[in-house]
Design an enzyme around this catalytic site. Structure first.
Site, PDB file in Angstrom:
ATOM      1  N   PHE A 119       0.867  -1.173   0.000  1.00  0.00           N
ATOM      2  CA  PHE A 119       0.000   0.000   0.000  1.00  0.00           C
ATOM      3  C   PHE A 119       0.901   1.219   0.000  1.00  0.00           C
ATOM      4  CE2 PHE A 119      -4.622   0.520   1.364  1.00  0.00           C
ATOM      5  CZ  PHE A 119      -5.080  -0.528   0.601  1.00  0.00           C
ATOM      6  N   GLN A 240      -8.881  13.865   4.323  1.00  0.00           N
ATOM      7  CA  GLN A 240      -8.216  13.171   3.220  1.00  0.00           C
ATOM      8  C   GLN A 240      -9.106  13.040   1.978  1.00  0.00           C
ATOM      9  OE1 GLN A 240      -7.108   8.719   3.495  1.00  0.00           O
ATOM     10  NE2 GLN A 240      -5.168   9.800   3.459  1.00  0.00           N
ATOM     11  N   HIS A 242      -9.180  10.927  -1.213  1.00  0.00           N
ATOM     12  CA  HIS A 242      -8.563   9.720  -1.767  1.00  0.00           C
ATOM     13  C   HIS A 242      -8.358   9.948  -3.260  1.00  0.00           C
ATOM     14  CE1 HIS A 242      -7.895   5.592  -2.975  1.00  0.00           C
ATOM     15  NE2 HIS A 242      -7.847   5.220  -1.709  1.00  0.00           N
ATOM     16  N   LEU A 252     -15.276   4.556  -4.197  1.00  0.00           N
ATOM     17  CA  LEU A 252     -13.847   4.326  -4.042  1.00  0.00           C
ATOM     18  C   LEU A 252     -13.313   3.190  -4.911  1.00  0.00           C
ATOM     19  CD1 LEU A 252     -11.603   5.450  -2.151  1.00  0.00           C
ATOM     20  CD2 LEU A 252     -11.704   3.209  -1.079  1.00  0.00           C
ATOM     21  N   GLU A 255      -6.692   1.707  -3.059  1.00  0.00           N
ATOM     22  CA  GLU A 255      -5.261   1.866  -3.303  1.00  0.00           C
ATOM     23  C   GLU A 255      -4.612   0.513  -3.586  1.00  0.00           C
ATOM     24  OE1 GLU A 255      -3.658   4.776  -0.643  1.00  0.00           O
ATOM     25  OE2 GLU A 255      -1.936   3.506  -0.229  1.00  0.00           O
ATOM     26  N   ARG A 286      -1.224   9.456   0.007  1.00  0.00           N
ATOM     27  CA  ARG A 286      -2.461   9.856  -0.671  1.00  0.00           C
ATOM     28  C   ARG A 286      -2.538  11.344  -0.973  1.00  0.00           C
ATOM     29  NH1 ARG A 286      -6.868   5.966   2.336  1.00  0.00           N
ATOM     30  NH2 ARG A 286      -6.081   4.113   1.305  1.00  0.00           N
ATOM     31  N   HIS A 353     -12.820  11.473   1.531  1.00  0.00           N
ATOM     32  CA  HIS A 353     -12.726  10.092   1.984  1.00  0.00           C
ATOM     33  C   HIS A 353     -12.644   9.911   3.490  1.00  0.00           C
ATOM     34  CE1 HIS A 353     -11.811   5.899   1.620  1.00  0.00           C
ATOM     35  NE2 HIS A 353     -10.611   6.006   2.144  1.00  0.00           N
ATOM     36  N   ARG A 397      -3.483  10.356   6.687  1.00  0.00           N
ATOM     37  CA  ARG A 397      -3.538   8.947   7.085  1.00  0.00           C
ATOM     38  C   ARG A 397      -2.988   8.053   5.988  1.00  0.00           C
ATOM     39  NH1 ARG A 397      -7.146   4.539   6.010  1.00  0.00           N
ATOM     40  NH2 ARG A 397      -8.661   5.807   4.912  1.00  0.00           N
TER      41      ARG A 397
HETATM   42  C1  LIG Z   1     -14.961   3.191   0.648  1.00  0.00           C
HETATM   43  C2  LIG Z   1     -13.998   3.147   1.800  1.00  0.00           C
HETATM   44  C3  LIG Z   1     -12.933   2.249   1.786  1.00  0.00           C
HETATM   45  C4  LIG Z   1     -12.035   2.201   2.845  1.00  0.00           C
HETATM   46  N1  LIG Z   1     -11.007   1.295   2.807  1.00  0.00           N
HETATM   47  C5  LIG Z   1     -10.146   1.218   3.857  1.00  0.00           C
HETATM   48  C6  LIG Z   1      -9.113   0.252   3.876  1.00  0.00           C
HETATM   49  O1  LIG Z   1      -8.948  -0.534   2.948  1.00  0.00           O
HETATM   50  N2  LIG Z   1      -8.289   0.211   4.945  1.00  0.00           N
HETATM   51  C7  LIG Z   1      -8.439   1.066   6.006  1.00  0.00           C
HETATM   52  O2  LIG Z   1      -7.666   0.966   6.952  1.00  0.00           O
HETATM   53  N3  LIG Z   1      -9.434   1.980   6.016  1.00  0.00           N
HETATM   54  C8  LIG Z   1     -10.288   2.077   4.969  1.00  0.00           C
HETATM   55  N4  LIG Z   1     -11.290   3.007   4.991  1.00  0.00           N
HETATM   56  C9  LIG Z   1     -11.522   3.793   6.194  1.00  0.00           C
HETATM   57  C10 LIG Z   1     -12.227   2.960   7.255  1.00  0.00           C
HETATM   58  O3  LIG Z   1     -13.022   1.994   6.630  1.00  0.00           O
HETATM   59  C11 LIG Z   1     -13.116   3.791   8.156  1.00  0.00           C
HETATM   60  O4  LIG Z   1     -12.402   4.874   8.642  1.00  0.00           O
HETATM   61  C12 LIG Z   1     -13.587   2.952   9.339  1.00  0.00           C
HETATM   62  O5  LIG Z   1     -14.208   1.789   8.894  1.00  0.00           O
HETATM   63  C13 LIG Z   1     -14.499   3.703  10.266  1.00  0.00           C
HETATM   64  O6  LIG Z   1     -14.964   2.819  11.267  1.00  0.00           O
HETATM   65  P1  LIG Z   1     -15.800   3.305  12.524  1.00  0.00           P
HETATM   66  O7  LIG Z   1     -16.077   2.110  13.328  1.00  0.00           O
HETATM   67  O8  LIG Z   1     -15.098   4.435  13.147  1.00  0.00           O
HETATM   68  O9  LIG Z   1     -17.133   3.903  11.895  1.00  0.00           O
HETATM   69  P2  LIG Z   1     -18.291   3.279  10.972  1.00  0.00           P
HETATM   70  O10 LIG Z   1     -17.981   1.944  10.469  1.00  0.00           O
HETATM   71  O11 LIG Z   1     -18.627   4.336   9.996  1.00  0.00           O
HETATM   72  O12 LIG Z   1     -19.470   3.092  11.979  1.00  0.00           O
HETATM   73  C14 LIG Z   1     -20.168   4.152  12.547  1.00  0.00           C
HETATM   74  C15 LIG Z   1     -21.283   3.600  13.372  1.00  0.00           C
HETATM   75  O13 LIG Z   1     -21.891   4.634  14.115  1.00  0.00           O
HETATM   76  C16 LIG Z   1     -23.281   4.570  13.992  1.00  0.00           C
HETATM   77  N5  LIG Z   1     -23.814   5.923  14.166  1.00  0.00           N
HETATM   78  C17 LIG Z   1     -23.367   7.072  13.600  1.00  0.00           C
HETATM   79  N6  LIG Z   1     -24.102   8.107  14.030  1.00  0.00           N
HETATM   80  C18 LIG Z   1     -25.023   7.610  14.877  1.00  0.00           C
HETATM   81  C19 LIG Z   1     -26.071   8.177  15.649  1.00  0.00           C
HETATM   82  N7  LIG Z   1     -26.346   9.489  15.638  1.00  0.00           N
HETATM   83  N8  LIG Z   1     -26.824   7.366  16.407  1.00  0.00           N
HETATM   84  C20 LIG Z   1     -26.591   6.033  16.437  1.00  0.00           C
HETATM   85  N9  LIG Z   1     -25.607   5.447  15.735  1.00  0.00           N
HETATM   86  C21 LIG Z   1     -24.841   6.226  14.976  1.00  0.00           C
HETATM   87  C22 LIG Z   1     -23.527   3.977  12.628  1.00  0.00           C
HETATM   88  O14 LIG Z   1     -24.800   3.388  12.569  1.00  0.00           O
HETATM   89  C23 LIG Z   1     -22.412   2.956  12.571  1.00  0.00           C
HETATM   90  O15 LIG Z   1     -22.812   1.784  13.236  1.00  0.00           O
HETATM   91  C24 LIG Z   1     -12.193   3.083   3.922  1.00  0.00           C
HETATM   92  C25 LIG Z   1     -13.242   3.974   3.932  1.00  0.00           C
HETATM   93  C26 LIG Z   1     -14.139   4.033   2.876  1.00  0.00           C
HETATM   94  C27 LIG Z   1     -15.228   5.045   2.907  1.00  0.00           C
END
Ligand SMILES: Cc1cc2nc3c(=O)[nH]c(=O)nc-3n(C[C@H](O)[C@H](O)[C@H](O)COP(=O)(O)OP(=O)(O)OC[C@H]3O[C@@H](n4cnc5c(N)ncnc54)[C@H](O)[C@@H]3O)c2cc1C
Ligand code: SF4
Lengths: 584, 230
Positions: A119, A240, A242, A252, A255, A286, A353, A397
């Site tokens: 990566f 960021q 992407h 997306l 990468e 990135r 992103h 990041r």
């Molecule tokens: C398309 C894409 C590809 C990616 N690929 C990679 C990768 O290959 N490698 C990597 O390291 N990172 C990657 N990332 C980044 C990474 O996936 C995210 O930063 C990470 O998954 C975020 O996880 P989280 O648990 O913080 O939030 P999320 O998975 O977004 O979860 C948020 C949670 O909060 C809940 N929530 C939000 N607001 C409320 C509310 N008001 N009330 C109740 N519940 C709420 C939602 O329902 C959800 O359950 C990628 C991101 C994207 C968008």
């Protein structure tokens, strides 16, 4: 009618990777834990992560956590806190093994070990040859991880509140967090959840920009809740873009495509990254690649009838590698760009992103806030995942480090919280509850007014135009004026739909308030920072300025106030990495 | 383009009705974009959606008689007037939003988690690429529910028949070289309903937006049961 109340030891808001990993730690104790999510857990946006999660397992070539740490510090453009980064890179290794033990279907090498791919920004030996550090389940790693964590939580009998929307935190006069007011989406009824410890794990806010890889639900609710509870958010100017979103749509393209050997070309078929990053080329960091693409297009070397994108070529990898390692992006390319990536290059352009900034925490996941000359823990409040800022990503990041961040610090929060739970529930603060209820009831106001969608569209466009990849004083000053006007307009917004059952219009109104709070934090923080660092790129201040600006920004909602705090440059056990010029 | 969408608000309506909307289409427009456009015209119109790219599994709907994910269904593939209804056979909460609890209950009922009885190694549990390949076509399920809510056996026996999604998941764990609960998993599927209500009607295979094949997975489970019986 009295407000319904429920009591738990711990409340976790968010069921993405961060929330679910926190919950899993707690489930092994006898604590009563509630997990609240506005969507069914496996629909959280972690599901969309493609490329993989970083850990120096060394399965493909030699590697160690110290090199991973160096790359992360450098990638952060020296704004990351080195104690937290050391902790994360060390913990990465047991974390990935634990995921595997829990059932994640990682892709495999011939010797049966976890498959790892290259990566951007990864090196061996502190800046030497390219490393391969990203553990992958094809290009569906997030899906594989999220589903597995949900499954293990089912096994552990975690108590889920699916499709409940958190409105606001409840705080007492001493600043301690007592739980949250939530809304059951199906019935439209509010519910008060009291807890000794509350974790914000609500993910990112890519929806503040018009073109984004983020889901409809990524509206920064947790950051906005923290802001309204008087907690500042940190480093919000670092957002960021992407490099490879599908042009014009934003979905997306991982990468991992470039990690597997794909590369970018302009309209002349030139592999232009060689000019911008002679060594790392397409696998430069990135921020570097995104700026290169925007520059190519600005200077007239874009592709397509409007010369508004570049091309990502991967057909030379061959059908077999593509269907084995990148099946998901082939599907996405076919559906949204009408292009079979195994035959033709994909049209791409940077897409909003990932939020490097967020709610400031220490490496135990505890939310910290300035107090006097130092800082102190906000009692009862934790944050983890994309909504938090530990800070391990600093100004930029590295790919594969976010899944790692959410897992490592989700778990750290879950473990640290167990200490808190020995205490008693504090008395509920009725005034705080009323305030949160008022936020909900505000949307009962009837009459003609501005529509939620109308204001949201305007706001997202303004953010894209004025806080994007390149930012000058002029563009941002003008932007901030527009954004302030739009924020004022919020009071004129009215709902037409006042029904209770599954009222998504009301949810979107509450989300709009959150988006605007996050967007303002970005715009105000960005205008103030007069340097270029990581993702924050100012043509009028093109250089990084370590003397004046090697510090974290803190933004308070009250009066759009800013404050700063020093970067933690001392790791836990190893020597610090002093700032150097960042070349790839 | 004309869209006939199903409307039902329990606070107002006794039964679902259809409402017509006219939507201007553009090149590359997906059904979800059209539904969002309808919501722009009438904010009370309600459906679930999130990622917009076919991975979160929120926006399954019945369109012109077939269960599909709105966000990856190009409107250019649809004949007007486009009839959009909620998934069949599930209780309607509002407009296109249905109550999926029964579907989730069936998922939970197959104990969808990896069971390992041996002590864990310090590093990863080894798995060859060939063993791992057996999970392809299984682990990718996004739990959208298109399959189970298109299955007549599930319509008639949603409490007793696991349905295609849950059975695909059961096989996902049976097929995993790391899992050590084969016997318990197979025992739990015994009886006339949970597994054996599948009459290979194959609706599930036809509708799965991820190209998965629950019927085949069900066949594999039956084969394994047979093999273990002899
Ligand atoms: C398309 C894409 C590809 C990616 N690929 C990679 C990768 O290959 N490698 C990597 O390291 N990172 C990657 N990332 C980044 C990474 O996936 C995210 O930063 C990470 O998954 C975020 O996880 P989280 O648990 O913080 O939030 P999320 O998975 O977004 O979860 C948020 C949670 O909060 C809940 N929530 C939000 N607001 C409320 C509310 N008001 N009330 C109740 N519940 C709420 C939602 O329902 C959800 O359950 C990628 C991101 C994207 C968008
Ligand atoms: S098997 Fe296919 S149709 Fe059924 S829930 Fe999974 S992804 Fe959806």
């Amino acid at each position: 009618m009295g407000l319904v109340k429920r009591r738990f030891d711990a409340l976790i808001i968010g069921a993405g990777g961060a929330g679910l990993n926190a919950a899993l730690q707690m489930a092994r104790t006898d604590a009563r834990v509630a997990v609240v999510s506005k969507v069914f857990p496996t629909r959280s946006h972690t599901v969309a992560a493609q490329g993989g999660v970083n850990a120096a397992l060394g399965n493909v070539m030699p590697d160690n956590w110290h090199w991973h740490m160096f790359d992360t510090v450098k990638g952060s453009d020296y704004l990351g806190d080195q104690d937290a980064i050391e902790y994360m890179c060390r913990e990465a290794i047991p974390t990935v093994y634990e995921l595997e033990h829990n059932g994640v279907p990682f892709s495999r090498l011939d010797n049966g070990k976890i498959y790892q791919r290259a990566f951007g920004g990864q090196s061996q030996n502190f800046g030497g040859a390219q490393a391969a550090r990203t553990c992958a389940a094809a290009d569906r790693t997030g899906h594989a991880i999220l589903h597995t964590l949900y499954q293990q939580n089912l096994h552990a009998r975690t108590h889920f509140f699916d499709e409940y929307f958190a409105i606001d935190l409840i705080r007492d006069d001493e600043g301690a967090i007592l739980g949250a007011l939530v809304l059951e989406i199906e019935t439209g009824e509010p519910l008060l959840i009291e807890a000794k410890a509350t974790v914000l794990a609500t993910g990112g806010f890519g929806q503040v920009f018009r073109t984004t890889s983020n889901a409809h639900i990524n509206t920064g609710d947790g950051m906005a809740m923290a802001l309204r509870a008087g907690v500042p958010v940190m480093d919000m100017e670092f957002f960021q873009f992407h490099p490879t979103g599908i042009a014009g749509r934003g979905m997306l393209i991982t990468e991992g495509v470039r990690g597997e050997g794909g590369y970018l070309i302009n309209k002349d078929g030139e592999r232009f990254m060689e000019r911008y990053a002679p060594n790392a080329k397409d696998l430069a960091s990135r921020d570097v690649v995104s700026r290169a693409i925007v520059t190519e297009v600005k200077e007239g070397r874009g592709c397509g009838p409007n010369a508004d994108h570049v091309l990502l070529k991967l057909d030379h990898l061959g059908e077999e590698i593509i269907s084995k390692r990148l099946p998901g992006i082939r599907e996405t390319g076919k559906i949204f760009a009408g292009v079979d990536a195994a035959r033709e290059p994909l049209p791409v352009f940077p897409t909003a992103h990932y939020a490097m900034g967020g709610i400031p925490t220490d490496r135990f996941g505890r939310v910290i806030s300035p107090a006097g000359t130092g800082e102190e823990v906000v009692p009862g409040l934790y944050a983890a995942g994309e909504c938090a800022c530990v800070s391990v990503h600093g100004a930029n990041r590295l790919g594969g480090n976010s899944l790692l961040d959410i897992l490592v610090f989700g778990r750290a929060a879950g473990l640290d919280m167990q200490e808190q739970l020995r205490e008693h529930h504090r008395p509920m603060n009725e005034a705080g509850v009323e305030q949160a209820m008022a936020r909900l009831e505000r949307w009962d106001q009837k009459g003609e007014g501005v529509g939620v969608r109308e204001l949201r569209d305007e706001f997202r466009k303004a953010m894209e135009d004025h806080a994007g990849v390149f930012r000058t004083e002029e563009i941002m000053t003008e932007g901030l004026q527009i954004l302030r006007k739009l924020r004022d307009k919020l009071s004129e917004v009215r709902l037409q739909d006042h029904s209770k059952v599954f009222n998504t219009a009301r949810i979107e109104a509450l989300e709009l308030e959150n988006l605007i709070d996050c967007g303002m934090a970005i715009a105000v923080s960005a205008l103030a920072r007069q340097e270029s660092r990581g993702a924050h790129s100012r043509p009028d201040y093109p250089k990084r300025d370590d003397i004046n600006w090697m510090k974290h920004t803190l933004y308070y909602r009250d009066g759009d106030r800013l404050d700063y705090k020093p970067v933690k440059t001392r790791p836990l056990t190893v020597e610090p990495f002093p700032p150097k010029e960042r070349v790839y | 383009m004309q869209f006939l969408v199903s409307r039902f608000n329990p606070e107002r309506d006794d039964k679902p009705r259809q409402q017509s909307f006219e939507v201007e289409t553009w090149r590359g427009m997906m059904l979800r974009d059209a539904l969002l456009e309808i919501k722009r015209q009438d904010e009370s119109f309600t459906f679930r959606h999130s990622c917009g790219e076919g991975v979160c599994g929120s926006d399954g709907v019945n369109v012109n008689g077939t269960n599909r994910l709105a966000c990856i269904t190009p409107v250019s593939e649809l004949n007007a007037p486009v009839e959009v209804r909620p998934f069949p056979g599930r209780p309607i909460i509002r407009d296109l939003v249905v109550d999926m609890s029964q579907f989730y209950n069936q998922y939970r009922a197959v104990e969808p988690w990896l069971v390992r009885k041996d002590p864990m190694p310090e590093q990863e549990i080894l798995q060859s690429p060939e063993e791992r390949e057996k999970l392809d076509g299984l682990y990718e399920c996004i739990m959208c529910g298109c399959c189970s809510t298109a299955c007549p056996s599930f319509w008639w026996n949603p409490e007793k028949f696991h349905g295609p999604q849950a059975l695909l998941t059961a096989w996902r764990f049976l097929a995993d070289s790391r899992d050590q609960a084969e016997e318990e998993r197979l025992d739990a599927l015994e009886g006339p309903y949970k597994l054996f209500r599948c009459h290979t009607i194959m609706n599930c295979v036809e509708v799965c937006p991820k190209g998965l094949n629950p019927t085949k997975a069900i066949g594999h489970i039956k084969q394994l049961m047979l093999k273990n019986a002899i």
